[in-house]
Design a protein around this motif. Sequence first.
Motif, PDB file in Angstrom:
ATOM      1  N   LYS A  96      39.096  19.890  94.367  1.00 45.65           N
ATOM      2  CA  LYS A  96      38.865  19.608  95.782  1.00 45.65           C
ATOM      3  C   LYS A  96      37.867  18.468  95.994  1.00 45.65           C
ATOM      4  N   TRP A  97      37.360  17.923  94.912  1.00 44.45           N
ATOM      5  CA  TRP A  97      36.455  16.782  95.005  1.00 44.45           C
ATOM      6  C   TRP A  97      37.238  15.480  94.875  1.00 44.45           C
ATOM      7  N   TYR A 102      29.096  15.035  89.764  1.00 45.83           N
ATOM      8  CA  TYR A 102      27.835  14.609  89.150  1.00 45.83           C
ATOM      9  C   TYR A 102      27.884  13.146  88.719  1.00 45.83           C
ATOM     10  N   CYS A 103      28.647  12.357  89.468  1.00 49.21           N
ATOM     11  CA  CYS A 103      28.765  10.929  89.151  1.00 49.21           C
ATOM     12  C   CYS A 103      27.529  10.150  89.586  1.00 49.21           C
ATOM     13  N   ARG A 114      27.091  16.169  94.102  1.00 47.93           N
ATOM     14  CA  ARG A 114      26.491  17.453  94.452  1.00 47.93           C
ATOM     15  C   ARG A 114      24.959  17.338  94.460  1.00 47.93           C
ATOM     16  N   GLY A 115      24.379  17.746  95.565  1.00 43.58           N
ATOM     17  CA  GLY A 115      22.933  17.706  95.699  1.00 43.58           C
ATOM     18  C   GLY A 115      22.396  16.472  96.379  1.00 43.58           C
ATOM     19  N   SER A 391      29.473  22.394 100.223  1.00 44.39           N
ATOM     20  CA  SER A 391      30.909  22.210 100.357  1.00 44.39           C
ATOM     21  C   SER A 391      31.344  21.153  99.340  1.00 44.39           C
ATOM     22  N   TYR A 392      32.481  20.516  99.610  1.00 43.84           N
ATOM     23  CA  TYR A 392      33.016  19.519  98.687  1.00 43.84           C
ATOM     24  C   TYR A 392      32.698  18.103  99.174  1.00 43.84           C
ATOM     25  N   ASN A 393      32.707  17.165  98.222  1.00 41.00           N
ATOM     26  CA  ASN A 393      32.531  15.739  98.519  1.00 41.00           C
ATOM     27  C   ASN A 393      31.198  15.437  99.204  1.00 41.00           C
TER      28      ASN A 393
END
Length: 419
Positions: A96-97, A102-103, A114-115, A391-393
């Motif tokens: 879903k990403w 973690y790019c 994320r984060g 959530s995503y993205n």
Amino acid sequence: MSVTKDELLKIATSRSNELIELTAKLIRINSENPTGSQREVIDFVKKYLEESGIEAEELKANEAFPCVLAKIGNDEGPSIILNGHVDVVPAGDLSKWRFDPYCGEVTDTLILGRGTSDMKAGVAGILFAMRLLKESEAPIKGNVRLHIVSDEESGGQYGTKWLCEQGYSDQADACIVAEPTSNFTIEIGQKGSNELVLKAHGTSAHGSLGNYKGDNAIIKLTKVLQNIGRLHEIRGQFSLDQAQALENSKYIAASKLEMPGIENVIDHVTASVGIIQGGTKLNMVPDYCEARVDIRLPIGADVTEVDRAIQTIIDDSDVDGVEYDVTWKNFGNSTSIDAPIVQAIKKYAEEIWDIKVLPAYQWASSDARYYREKGIPTIQYGPANTEGIHSYNENVDIQDVINANKIYLLSLCDLLGIN
């Protein structure tokens, strides 16, 4: 010659690429909680501080969740705490990403991963502010204390809560928590979070006789749960000097959430049934059922009134064998809208963004409450694109990260006597 506030702002502007790269590096470290490890990200923070000439200390109540503390300045003026957490919620379903979570990729306008919003961009902002103050040898009248924790996403018992219990927040005059907010919102208060457990006891029987024999605990509890919404009628009690922040909060809730009546989430109790567990086998009438309800208390809520309402709901449901258990631990909490920390952040957020910034209350809760419980004026303000949080993205605007850092830096200058 001592560095001035304007000179610090110029330095921050000229070195903004360092801030963005710091944010990206933090994102590239997978620090999921509870599924991953915090070791790598904590080691990264310690190394960054040491490279900045700032002595860092690792403390831990639990080996899996270390904290990093640091301090610059002296004890001859105000003491300001900067707080942030470096753990993140799990990335979830990778399909879903749109990109590797973690790019840490930096585009023309965004940082991805994320984060980014919750809350490594905020952590980068306060780390970079400390570095600039230290390297510039700014004439601080007081001190800045750093609290970096690694378990906020799992409840904070080994992080901010533990640090406050152990006295590491003592003698602080204010606290900035770099949690995500909108750029036009300073969070100065929040609701308390508590768990209500409802328990229904029945009598077991063979499932084939269920309409005639046995006493179904699940059916009993559903009769109670269908009335749990009555708790929403209970309101918090706000003083006259909280009126403006309450008005701001209701406006923000209505604008952001776009649901009729949603602004009442700020000053009313909310009760959300999150978990129901009952029954042993399909062919047995269940003799026990339990429900866990997320109770959020607004500022000034009377827990005696809430207790009475829960018992009345059970009584009015016309069932026996239902009881409840709730230990009131977290209450609505707030910082005065006139506190220097609030006014400093508001002043520079409006100056940097050229918009009106509203101090307001939050409908959720966070680590900020632990400082407020100690009597420390505490605010939350941090870079974020809120739609990607948990959530995503997930992503954050580069300009938001740069501006938040400037706001932290300039506010610290005002509070610590740097002109």
